[in-house]
Design a protein around this motif. Structure first.
Motif, short mmCIF file in Angstrom:
data_model
loop_
_atom_site.label_atom_id
_atom_site.label_comp_id
_atom_site.label_asym_id
_atom_site.label_seq_id
_atom_site.Cartn_x
_atom_site.Cartn_y
_atom_site.Cartn_z
N LEU A 10 32.98 24.69 -28.55
CA LEU A 10 31.54 24.61 -28.80
C LEU A 10 30.73 24.36 -27.54
O LEU A 10 29.69 24.97 -27.32
N LEU A 25 35.42 22.44 -32.50
CA LEU A 25 35.44 22.22 -33.94
C LEU A 25 36.81 22.59 -34.48
O LEU A 25 37.28 23.71 -34.32
N THR A 97 26.17 23.80 -33.84
CA THR A 97 27.30 23.08 -34.41
C THR A 97 27.62 21.82 -33.60
O THR A 97 27.86 20.75 -34.17
N LEU A 101 26.78 18.24 -35.82
CA LEU A 101 27.88 17.59 -36.51
C LEU A 101 28.31 16.31 -35.82
O LEU A 101 28.46 16.28 -34.60
N TYR A 107 34.73 19.22 -41.70
CA TYR A 107 33.83 20.22 -42.28
C TYR A 107 34.58 21.54 -42.37
O TYR A 107 34.25 22.51 -41.65
N LEU A 110 32.46 24.71 -42.83
CA LEU A 110 31.73 25.14 -41.64
C LEU A 110 32.67 25.80 -40.63
O LEU A 110 32.29 26.76 -39.97
N TYR A 111 33.88 25.29 -40.52
CA TYR A 111 34.85 25.92 -39.61
C TYR A 111 35.11 27.36 -40.05
O TYR A 111 35.09 28.28 -39.23
N LEU A 114 31.87 29.47 -39.49
CA LEU A 114 31.63 29.76 -38.08
C LEU A 114 32.61 30.82 -37.58
O LEU A 114 32.22 31.74 -36.85
N TYR A 137 24.92 30.90 -42.45
CA TYR A 137 25.59 29.81 -41.75
C TYR A 137 24.62 28.65 -41.52
O TYR A 137 24.98 27.48 -41.73
N GLU A 138 23.40 28.96 -41.12
CA GLU A 138 22.42 27.90 -40.91
C GLU A 138 22.13 27.16 -42.22
O GLU A 138 21.98 25.93 -42.23
N VAL A 141 25.02 24.79 -42.80
CA VAL A 141 24.91 23.59 -41.96
C VAL A 141 24.00 22.57 -42.63
O VAL A 141 24.32 21.38 -42.73
#
Length: 243
Positions: A10, A25, A97, A101, A107, A110-111, A114, A137-138, A141
């Motif tokens: 990231l 992540l 991210t 986070l 998460y 989210l992984y 992403l 994706y947003e 989050v």
């Protein structure tokens, strides 16, 4: 402390003369930071690029110590950083991210999401094929951090039909009937966020306007200017790409 796990790079920050602090992540252990010895070397710089998939090995004597991190490249997306639009979206989703986070909180959704966005960008650098996934994706989050938008029914009437707007204050959906006379105070809700499918460009930008509003207000409060600058660059390049 010892953790060995796949991860998505990231953020990378220089530390000392040759090293780097890397945030990545992982699927089950969330965001993890570590010190990579020689992280700024010619051999490691191509590996330590946002968006790259790695195998990380974090080791520390105590939980309070910054772990030493060794990395092995699994899949490189470094080549995409040479293309303006793919580079912009990778920079933004990685920055979002990393900023949003907390450390060491799992998460897994989210992984997975992403990874899917990055795969979509790599498979089709043309933005039309991944812009909708970026908006989703947003939204994810926001939801994973407890700021999810209530889009399934009208916040005013409770109706599930003809949802057309989002309240910029509550984040709740508003039906077309309930919005009558107040449309200019609401955010248009593009249908693909509810029904799926491939959005057209007006719907993409409408979705990104919704997520920007709530990310800036609820998630990136203390890091707004620095982190959202990456998003502004992305939106600018998107608009130029479709002009």
């Amino acid at each position: 402390m010892h953790l060995a796990a796949p991860a998505i790079v990231l953020a990378i920050r220089p530390h000392g003369e040759h090293g780097a602090i890397v945030r990545a992540l992982t699927p089950d252990d969330g965001v993890r930071s570590g010190y990579v010895r020689g992280g700024r070397s010619r051999s490691l710089r191509p590996i330590l690029q946002p968006g790259n998939a790695i195998l990380g090995d974090w080791r520390a004597r105590t939980d309070d110590q910054l772990p030493a991190l060794t990395v092995e490249l699994v899949h490189s997306r470094a080549g995409l950083h040479g293309e303006p639009l793919p580079a912009a979206v990778i920079s933004w989703v990685a920055a979002l991210t990393a900023a949003a986070l907390p450390e060491a909180q799992p998460y897994p959704r989210l992984y997975a999401a992403l990874s899917a966005v990055l795969d979509a960008v790599e498979a089709a650098p043309a933005a039309r094929d991944w812009a909708g996934a970026l908006a989703r994706y947003e939204l994810l989050v926001l939801a994973e951090l407890g700021f999810g938008l209530a889009l399934d029914r009208c916040v005013v009437t409770g109706a599930r039909e003809d949802i057309a707007y989002v309240s910029p204050k509550s984040g709740g959906a508003v039906s077309r009937a309930a919005a009558a006379g107040y449309e200019d105070r609401l955010l248009p809700l593009p249908p693909f966020l509810l029904a799926g499918g491939d959005p057209d460009w007006p719907d993409v930008f409408a979705a990104l306007a919704i997520t920007e509003r709530f990310l800036a207000r609820d998630v990136l409060v203390d890091r707004r200017a620095e982190t959202l600058a990456a998003r502004e660059r992305l939106i600018d390049r998107l608009k130029r790409a479709v002009a």
